[in-house]
Write an enzyme that holds these catalytic residues in place. Sequence first.
Site, PDB file in Angstrom:
ATOM      1  N   HIS A   1      -3.421   8.723  -1.700  1.00 12.48           N
ATOM      2  CA  HIS A   1      -2.793   8.400  -0.354  1.00 12.48           C
ATOM      3  C   HIS A   1      -2.423   9.374   0.314  1.00 12.48           C
ATOM      4  O   HIS A   1      -3.223   9.040   1.960  1.00 12.48           O
ATOM      5  CB  HIS A   1      -0.922   8.363  -0.943  1.00 12.48           C
ATOM      6  CG  HIS A   1      -0.717   7.519  -2.418  1.00 12.48           C
ATOM      7  ND1 HIS A   1      -1.673   6.082  -2.418  1.00 12.48           N
ATOM      8  CD2 HIS A   1       0.332   7.388  -3.261  1.00 12.48           C
ATOM      9  CE1 HIS A   1      -0.790   5.990  -3.315  1.00 12.48           C
ATOM     10  NE2 HIS A   1       0.183   6.473  -4.478  1.00 12.48           N
TER      11      HIS A   1
ATOM     12  N   ASP B   1      -4.387   0.728  -2.718  1.00 12.91           N
ATOM     13  CA  ASP B   1      -3.734   1.712  -2.336  1.00 12.91           C
ATOM     14  C   ASP B   1      -2.504   1.110  -0.771  1.00 12.91           C
ATOM     15  O   ASP B   1      -2.180   1.343  -0.370  1.00 12.91           O
ATOM     16  CB  ASP B   1      -4.493   2.601  -1.458  1.00 12.91           C
ATOM     17  CG  ASP B   1      -3.495   3.697  -1.510  1.00 12.91           C
ATOM     18  OD1 ASP B   1      -2.161   4.173  -1.185  1.00 12.91           O
ATOM     19  OD2 ASP B   1      -4.758   5.415  -0.419  1.00 12.91           O
ATOM     20  N   HIS B   2      -0.996   1.494  -2.332  1.00 16.98           N
ATOM     21  CA  HIS B   2      -0.549   0.223  -0.978  1.00 16.98           C
ATOM     22  C   HIS B   2       0.164   1.630  -0.306  1.00 16.98           C
ATOM     23  O   HIS B   2       1.221   0.718   0.655  1.00 16.98           O
ATOM     24  CB  HIS B   2       0.987   0.102  -1.914  1.00 16.98           C
ATOM     25  CG  HIS B   2       1.691   1.702  -2.686  1.00 16.98           C
ATOM     26  ND1 HIS B   2       1.531   2.487  -4.086  1.00 16.98           N
ATOM     27  CD2 HIS B   2       2.843   2.284  -1.796  1.00 16.98           C
ATOM     28  CE1 HIS B   2       2.723   3.474  -3.598  1.00 16.98           C
ATOM     29  NE2 HIS B   2       3.333   3.583  -2.505  1.00 16.98           N
TER      30      HIS B   2
END
Length: 489
Positions: free
Chosen positions: A238, A175-176
């Site tokens: 996110h 999950d950047h």
Amino acid sequence: MASERSALFIFFGGTGDLAYRKLYPSLFNLYQKGTLREKFAVVGTARDKLTDEKFREKVQKSIGSDSKEAEKFISHFYYEAHDVTDKAHYSVLKERAVELDKKYKLQGNQIFYLSMAPNFFGTVAGYLRSEGLVNDKGFSRLVIEKPFGRDYDSAKALNEALAQSFDEEQIFRIDHYLGKEMIQNIEALRFGNTIIESLWNNRYIDNIQVTLSEKLGVEERASYYDKSGALRDMVQNHIMQIVSLLAMEQPVAFTDSDIRAEKVKALRSLRVYNVAEAATNFVRGQYDAGGKINPYREEDNVPADSNTETFVAGKLMFDNYRWSGTPFYIRTGKVLADKFTRVDVVFKKPLVDIFSFPGSSTSKPLDTNVLTLYIEPKAGFALKINAKNNDQGFQTAPVTMEYFVDPEDSKKTPEPYERLLHDALKGDGTNFSSWQEVSYAWKFVDQIRKVWDLQQPNFPNYTPGSMGPAAADELIERDHRQWVYRLNK
């Protein structure tokens, strides 16, 4: 100086946009900083027919450098045309892996990075194990891009498929957002400051707001996005990760296992709404035409009758001692007023406002204290407090104390993918999603989706350049609150 790491990277989907735009430049950053030097190799795989030389040309273009250092870096890159569904191709890949392990003295360390369609994740993991690419000589780690499933059932099936070949501690779900500087600063802010953590509860905090605002539309992602929507694309991963960091208890130690355990506890206490609650506490939107923006339903590869949401706003409630009664408001959407991510922590006002005298014409009620975490594009904190102004008499006025990362320091800040690749090399799962986190997030989101699928939305319902549909403001105003960030305030 960085500690040098050794590993063979095998990128499935190695000629994709993500690989060229983010992954290879991030590896080059790690190379320049000394984390990677001599003992590493990269194999890109995809259906394309490329030679090693042609692949290296593309990599060099992606990192934007033709220096001697860049040339030495790309000399570690190799290419294998590969069909992930063809068992025989894995034998060829294994031969190349063994050859490179010996050449670069990699000690059997391997990172398999899956940047491709999720329906192939289980297939690739299975063949990596059955065809002997996963070895016991060094470490073998599987890095997976989102989406991890489309609902709880599909995510569970995918996890069970991966679990047949890899242990949970070997699986790194990307999950950047967890690689962003200010997201990682949430833990430092909370647990490194007594003044903050002592107030971080329902006795002092009225509500917390998380906003992920995007200025662009769906663009070339329309085919994917129309099958996903904002709820699955942004909220399930996110936003739920950010919320879990804000809501978690202090871990026993700053380790990946302890941090993940507290995030899971927080998500377990998240109230899963019944049908009536879901309908009341979540709203959705889809953008109309505005300026040079076409209506969502007129975007390329979007059906003319699409009911896919491009905006979501909602209220989350945690049923635990720390947060009972304190709502977390979230919102995210396409073609909004600007591109930014922020968290606003709204504190309760004093029980008695001694400065607001009944019938006085010179005093006004105290402003609300707000702690704002600016995630992007600028990074920093701001705290709004009350103080006396300089006028005659006695009046209070809000004062904002701010800290923003210096632009020069920002240039040195590692990009999210650079951080996450570095963590994968170390075997540090702190900033990756565990299966339990993913599962609780899906269980919550599925209930919202189930209710929405039973209703016919009134789309389109918001204009590009706004902050979403009127229903998003009504959602929070119904609780006698308002968004901290709002237009024309």
